[in-house]
Design an enzyme around this catalytic site. Sequence first.
Site, PDB file in Angstrom:
ATOM      1  CG  ASP A 163     -32.389  10.248   1.883  1.00  0.00           C
ATOM      2  OD1 ASP A 163     -32.744  11.315   2.429  1.00  0.00           O
ATOM      3  OD2 ASP A 163     -31.530  10.211   0.987  1.00  0.00           O
TER       4      ASP A 163
ATOM      5  CE  LYS B 264     -29.074  14.653   2.181  1.00  0.00           C
ATOM      6  NZ  LYS B 264     -30.507  14.788   1.939  1.00  0.00           N
TER       7      LYS B 264
ATOM      8  CG  ASP C 236     -31.058  18.255   1.590  1.00  0.00           C
ATOM      9  OD1 ASP C 236     -31.095  19.342   0.985  1.00  0.00           O
ATOM     10  OD2 ASP C 236     -31.003  17.150   1.018  1.00  0.00           O
TER      11      ASP C 236
ATOM     12  CE  LYS D 163     -31.876  19.246  -2.486  1.00  0.00           C
ATOM     13  NZ  LYS D 163     -32.232  18.111  -1.607  1.00  0.00           N
ATOM     14  CG  PHE D 164     -36.204  26.479   3.200  1.00  0.00           C
ATOM     15  CD1 PHE D 164     -37.243  25.582   3.432  1.00  0.00           C
ATOM     16  CD2 PHE D 164     -35.307  26.733   4.236  1.00  0.00           C
ATOM     17  CE1 PHE D 164     -37.395  24.949   4.668  1.00  0.00           C
ATOM     18  CE2 PHE D 164     -35.447  26.112   5.469  1.00  0.00           C
ATOM     19  CZ  PHE D 164     -36.483  25.227   5.689  1.00  0.00           C
TER      20      PHE D 164
ATOM     21  CG  ASP E  94     -42.324  30.023  -0.885  1.00  0.00           C
ATOM     22  OD1 ASP E  94     -42.894  31.019  -1.377  1.00  0.00           O
ATOM     23  OD2 ASP E  94     -42.933  29.029  -0.463  1.00  0.00           O
TER      24      ASP E  94
ATOM     25  N   PRO F  52     -39.032  35.691  -0.702  1.00  0.00           N
ATOM     26  CG  PRO F  52     -37.725  37.463  -1.532  1.00  0.00           C
ATOM     27  CD  PRO F  52     -38.978  36.676  -1.816  1.00  0.00           C
TER      28      PRO F  52
ATOM     29  CB  THR G 125     -42.198  32.210   2.413  1.00  0.00           C
ATOM     30  OG1 THR G 125     -43.388  32.969   2.240  1.00  0.00           O
ATOM     31  CG2 THR G 125     -42.537  30.792   2.795  1.00  0.00           C
TER      32      THR G 125
ATOM     33  CB  THR H  63     -26.152  15.504  -8.027  1.00  0.00           C
ATOM     34  OG1 THR H  63     -27.013  15.225  -6.915  1.00  0.00           O
ATOM     35  CG2 THR H  63     -25.026  16.383  -7.569  1.00  0.00           C
TER      36      THR H  63
ATOM     37  CD  GLN I 154     -27.979  11.748  -6.927  1.00  0.00           C
ATOM     38  OE1 GLN I 154     -28.127  12.664  -7.735  1.00  0.00           O
ATOM     39  NE2 GLN I 154     -28.065  11.923  -5.632  1.00  0.00           N
TER      40      GLN I 154
ATOM     41  NE  ARG J 223     -30.263   6.539  -3.630  1.00  0.00           N
ATOM     42  CZ  ARG J 223     -30.833   7.083  -4.712  1.00  0.00           C
ATOM     43  NH1 ARG J 223     -31.773   6.440  -5.361  1.00  0.00           N
ATOM     44  NH2 ARG J 223     -30.452   8.275  -5.125  1.00  0.00           N
TER      45      ARG J 223
HETATM   46  O1  C5P Z   1     -28.669   7.990  -2.011  1.00  0.00           O
HETATM   47  P1  C5P Z   1     -27.886   9.162  -2.524  1.00  0.00           P
HETATM   48  O2  C5P Z   1     -26.408   9.090  -2.166  1.00  0.00           O
HETATM   49  O3  C5P Z   1     -28.133   9.454  -3.987  1.00  0.00           O
HETATM   50  O4  C5P Z   1     -28.485  10.373  -1.685  1.00  0.00           O
HETATM   51  C1  C5P Z   1     -28.147  11.705  -1.964  1.00  0.00           C
HETATM   52  C2  C5P Z   1     -28.857  12.588  -1.007  1.00  0.00           C
HETATM   53  O5  C5P Z   1     -28.463  13.938  -1.271  1.00  0.00           O
HETATM   54  C3  C5P Z   1     -30.374  12.563  -1.099  1.00  0.00           C
HETATM   55  O6  C5P Z   1     -30.872  12.725   0.217  1.00  0.00           O
HETATM   56  C4  C5P Z   1     -30.732  13.759  -1.937  1.00  0.00           C
HETATM   57  O7  C5P Z   1     -31.968  14.346  -1.598  1.00  0.00           O
HETATM   58  C5  C5P Z   1     -29.595  14.735  -1.564  1.00  0.00           C
HETATM   59  N1  C5P Z   1     -29.258  15.750  -2.554  1.00  0.00           N
HETATM   60  C6  C5P Z   1     -28.934  15.455  -3.864  1.00  0.00           C
HETATM   61  N2  C5P Z   1     -28.637  16.465  -4.749  1.00  0.00           N
HETATM   62  C7  C5P Z   1     -28.657  17.733  -4.354  1.00  0.00           C
HETATM   63  C8  C5P Z   1     -28.963  18.047  -3.007  1.00  0.00           C
HETATM   64  C9  C5P Z   1     -29.247  17.012  -2.134  1.00  0.00           C
HETATM   65  O8  C5P Z   1     -28.858  14.289  -4.222  1.00  0.00           O
HETATM   66  N3  C5P Z   1     -28.329  18.695  -5.186  1.00  0.00           N
END
Ligand code: C5P
Length: 232
Positions: free
Chosen positions: A11, A33, A60, A62-63, A65, A67, A69, A120, A189, A210
């Site tokens: 990220d 990712k 990642d 996460k589309f 929209d 179908p 597209t 999450t 989270q 992180r």
């Molecule tokens: O820093 P952290 O461990 O919270 O990062 C989690 C990563 O997973 C982020 O890039 C976030 O966009 C991604 N993610 C998420 N929950 C989801 C799908 C992806 O936290 N359901």
Amino acid sequence: MSSKAIIVALDKPDLASAVELAKMLDPALCRVKVGKELFTSAGPAVINALHDLGFEVFLDLKFHDIPNTVAGACKAAARLGVWMLNVHASGGPAMLNAARDAIGGPSTDVPLLIAVTVLTSMDDAELAATGVSGVAADQVARLTGLANQCGLDGVVCSAHEALSVKANYPGLVSVTPGIRLASDSADDQRRVMTPERAVQNGSTYLVIGRSVTGAADPVAQLKRIQQSLTTV
Ligand code: C5P
């Protein structure tokens, strides 16, 4: 547990900082990712750069929209040669079927196609605010059934739900963000779990951002987590 169960979330805001971080990691120890911020900033060039470094990439985006597209977006992602890509299960059966048809498979030649269930970062109260009644676990179960019915390869869920995904749909993989070491803060989270407990709970792939990228020495941190998982 697969030796490459960890997917490190790069990220970062731009190509240079993502490549700098990736160079500190090891493609034999993890996958990486690329999410919305990095891809919007750096585009396909960052995928190519990570492939050149030997990494398998989870795109990642996460589309979610209509179908047609989403089908086009999935095709474009597959053409980049990524290892895994994802769509929102809440896009519904027509969208999920279109995504599957667009890239073909499931087969080893096409990327893993994964459905995001409930983010999450959302707890039951957040979910209720979007109009979904009931607890997050029930919504995850409902959307996992839909993903399975539409032939997807797996789901993104929290590690709390991984056990029931595995029990009810043994053919699906679970990709679990929201991973935090016991010493970490949860940040934004909500449904979090430690790496060891996530693996015990049946997670196939752990997405860790992180907790690794924010460490003073990311590669040492990654190795510590890997080590802790060898005894699970
Ligand atoms: O820093 P952290 O461990 O919270 O990062 C989690 C990563 O997973 C982020 O890039 C976030 O966009 C991604 N993610 C998420 N929950 C989801 C799908 C992806 O936290 N359901």
